[in-house]
Design an enzyme around this catalytic site. Structure first.
Site, PDB file in Angstrom:
ATOM      1  CB  ALA A 378      -0.922   0.004   1.221  1.00 47.33           C
ATOM      2  CB  SER A 379       0.941   4.252   0.781  1.00 45.26           C
ATOM      3  OG  SER A 379       0.959   5.651   0.668  1.00 45.26           O
ATOM      4  N   GLY A 380       3.408   3.822  -0.424  1.00 41.74           N
ATOM      5  CA  GLY A 380       4.765   3.694  -0.953  1.00 41.74           C
ATOM      6  C   GLY A 380       5.092   2.280  -1.365  1.00 41.74           C
TER       7      GLY A 380
END
Length: 576
Positions: A378-380
């Site tokens: 998720a995200s990065g």
């Protein structure tokens, strides 16, 4: 004189400790790999979390026997057991699992491969919860002790909020974010869930629950509505669980093994533990050295900018320095035919994520690459997968969370309570924008928001490039929202649902390796012994003690301590 005697005493104690460690280490490493019986039951007893990177091999046999093996080694054990004629049956005893649903799906798939090979697979449960029971349903039969109980009663997510608690201390958490679902700091900045958070968590809970019900119903030969009704009546005493058909029998451990021997049509089966089996098959793996080699590079943990190559820190965080060394070494190795990047990360520092993505893109210019997502990317963690290569995720992988966030703590109220006065002298209008001594000014908040919008636009651009999508289409499904793998596939954020097997098949196709050709799968980072860690040198001389300490504090905290704009998962999901 006293200091001298104290120094001698401390030196003597340390020397004795080193001698004891060396003695047991010598015994430990002098042990030969176990001999495999010609006819055996494999005892597979997973517990706790299952890491992507192999833990450091400890020199004490008793302690080493308690450490988890990696997910890739788990895959290796189960696939080898399916093809190994010496393994006649498998007994699964899961205890206290804390890994995510993606890894459990990988294990279930491995057990199903063994069953398809015609070998009986039994599960013996000990005070099982939902995770242990769901894993066990991949077995042909499931058993519980007569006086045990089955703690199967559904799923829940708990979220706690501390704004009022912090307010009593005079502490305020100020947050700026882009994406209506990007609420990583809400637990400190709010009193309750936002409607957007509730929407996402309800969606994740619904999909996860439905998938588990479907899996249990298929395994136990029941209708979906029957399983839902039974779960609503849980938890169960052992006898009630058997009456409802959730388990097959009430037997003690020795009785389960005797029954398994009968099913395997052999009364004299030896038993080998999965750690010993792994050591045995690793010792006899020389015969596969001529096979095409592919690498599985694990990216596990929070993404931070600092370098943490100190003792036991390398498997807790992802840093650009460590990832760059691994990626460039793989690119330069002519014997490696392709690379699977195995991601298990909630994200972290935005700049560090971009540096890692750049190196992944450089690698793909020289070697075929496939992305395999574990429990979460998720995200990065999702950002570093945007190389344009195929992405494989489990149905239960937490993925997406395309957004950015910046947070700071305002300690002015606490300083007032303690009688602390701070005076600031500055040059530059925004020199104190991140101070903890006062709240953000409206001008400072606007300045931060401009920066966050630029970072968010860059994130959207990277996803649009990597997924070959229009930026407007990406923005629609971004906004910091976390998706399950099954939802991510429907939204074109991942290409396929599956695990390590599927990633290997895709990589073979990209590398021009025949699908039926057996390959040699190598883990990166490679396993490291206690002594390699103990005597290893840090490769970055600028690393400070403070950085080293931050690397050990725990998942989720490190990126916030590093500061800066974060691409980090908006909340830590634990479905119980």
């Amino acid at each position: 004189m006293k200091k001298f005697l104290l120094g001698v005493l401390v030196g003597g104690v340390l020397a004795c400790m080193a001698g004891v460690i060396f003695f047991f280490a010598t015994i430990r490493f002098a042990e030969k790999p176990p001999d495999l019986p010609q006819s055996a039951i494999l005892l597979y007893a997973p517990s706790g979390d299952i890491p992507e990177i192999s833990p450091v091999e400890l020199p004490f046999a008793g302690i080493a026997g308690q450490t988890s093996i990696s997910m890739l080694d788990t895959w290796r054990v189960l696939r080898s057991a399916a093809a190994d004629d010496r393994i006649r049956a498998v007994l699964v005893v899961p205890r206290g699992l804390t890994c995510g649903w993606g890894k459990i799906d990988e294990i279930r798939e491995g057990l199903e491969v063994i069953r398809k090979a015609g070998k009986p697979v039994y599960a013996r449960l000990e005070a099982p919860g939902m995770r242990e029971y769901y894993l066990a349903t991949a077995a042909s039969k499931v058993f519980l002790s007569p006086e045990d109980w089955l703690d199967v009663k559904g799923l829940r997510i708990e979220a706690q909020y501390f704004r009022k608690t912090l307010a009593k201390l005079g502490v305020e958490v100020e947050v700026e974010h882009i994406g209506k679902y990007k609420d990583a700091a809400d637990t400190f900045a709010r009193d309750s869930m936002t409607p957007e958070t509730r929407q996402v968590l309800d969606s994740i809970l619904d999909d996860t629950y439905s998938r588990l019900v479907n899996g249990i119903a298929k395994a136990r030969g029941k209708r979906h509505d029957e399983v839902r009704a039974m779960i609503d009546d849980g938890p169960f005493l052992a006898a009630a669980a058997k009456d409802k058909g959730l388990i097959d029998g009430l037997l003690y451990s020795d009785q389960v093994e005797e029954l398994l021997k009968q099913d395997a049509k052999s009364a004299s089966l030896a038993r080998i533990g999965y750690r010993d089996y792994l050591r045995a098959i690793e010792d006899t793996s020389d015969g596969g050295r001529r096979r095409p080699k592919i690498a599985v590079l694990a990216a596990q943990g929070d993404i931070i900018r600092g370098s943490l190559d100190g003792m036991f820190a390398s498997d807790q965080v992802i840093t650009p320095g460590a990832m760059t060394r691994q990626l460039r070494a793989l690119a330069a190795d002519p014997t490696i035919r392709g690379v699977i990047l195995r991601v298990d990360s909630p994200g972290g520092d935005g700049i560090a994520s971009d540096e890692i993505l750049r190196e992944v893109r450089e690698l793909r210019k020289k070697k075929p690459v496939v992305i395999s997502m574990s429990d979460l990317a998720a995200s990065g963690g999702y950002y570093i997968a945007m190389s344009g290569d195929p992405i494989v995720a489990y149905p239960g992988t937490y993925t997406g969370s395309i957004g950015v966030i910046f947070g700071k703590v305002n300690l002015a109220g606490l300083y007032d309570k303690l009688g602390i006065k701070t005076e600031i002298l500055k040059r530059g209008r925004f020199a104190d924008i991140d101070t903890g001594s006062h709240a953000l000014t409206p001008e400072g908040r606007r300045k931060l928001h401009e920066s966050l919008e630029a970072f968010y636009d860059g994130f959207i651009k990277r996803v649009a490039e990597g997924r070959k999508m229009d930026k407007a289409a990406v923005n629609e499904i971004a906004q910091g929202r976390v998706w399950l793998g099954s939802q991510a596939k429907a939204n074109h954020l991942v290409d396929e649902l599956g695990g390590i097997d599927r990633a290997i098949d895709l990589l073979k196709a990209k590398a021009g390796i025949d699908r039926d050709t057996r390959v040699r799968v190598l883990a990166y980072p490679a396993k490291r012994s206690f002594w390699q860690e103990f005597f290893g040198r840090r490769t970055d001389s600028s690393e400070s003690l403070a950085q080293d300490i931050r690397g050990r504090i725990g998942p989720g905290i490190v990126p916030w301590l590093e500061g800066g704009v974060l691409r980090v998962m908006p909340y830590r999901l634990q479905i119980r």
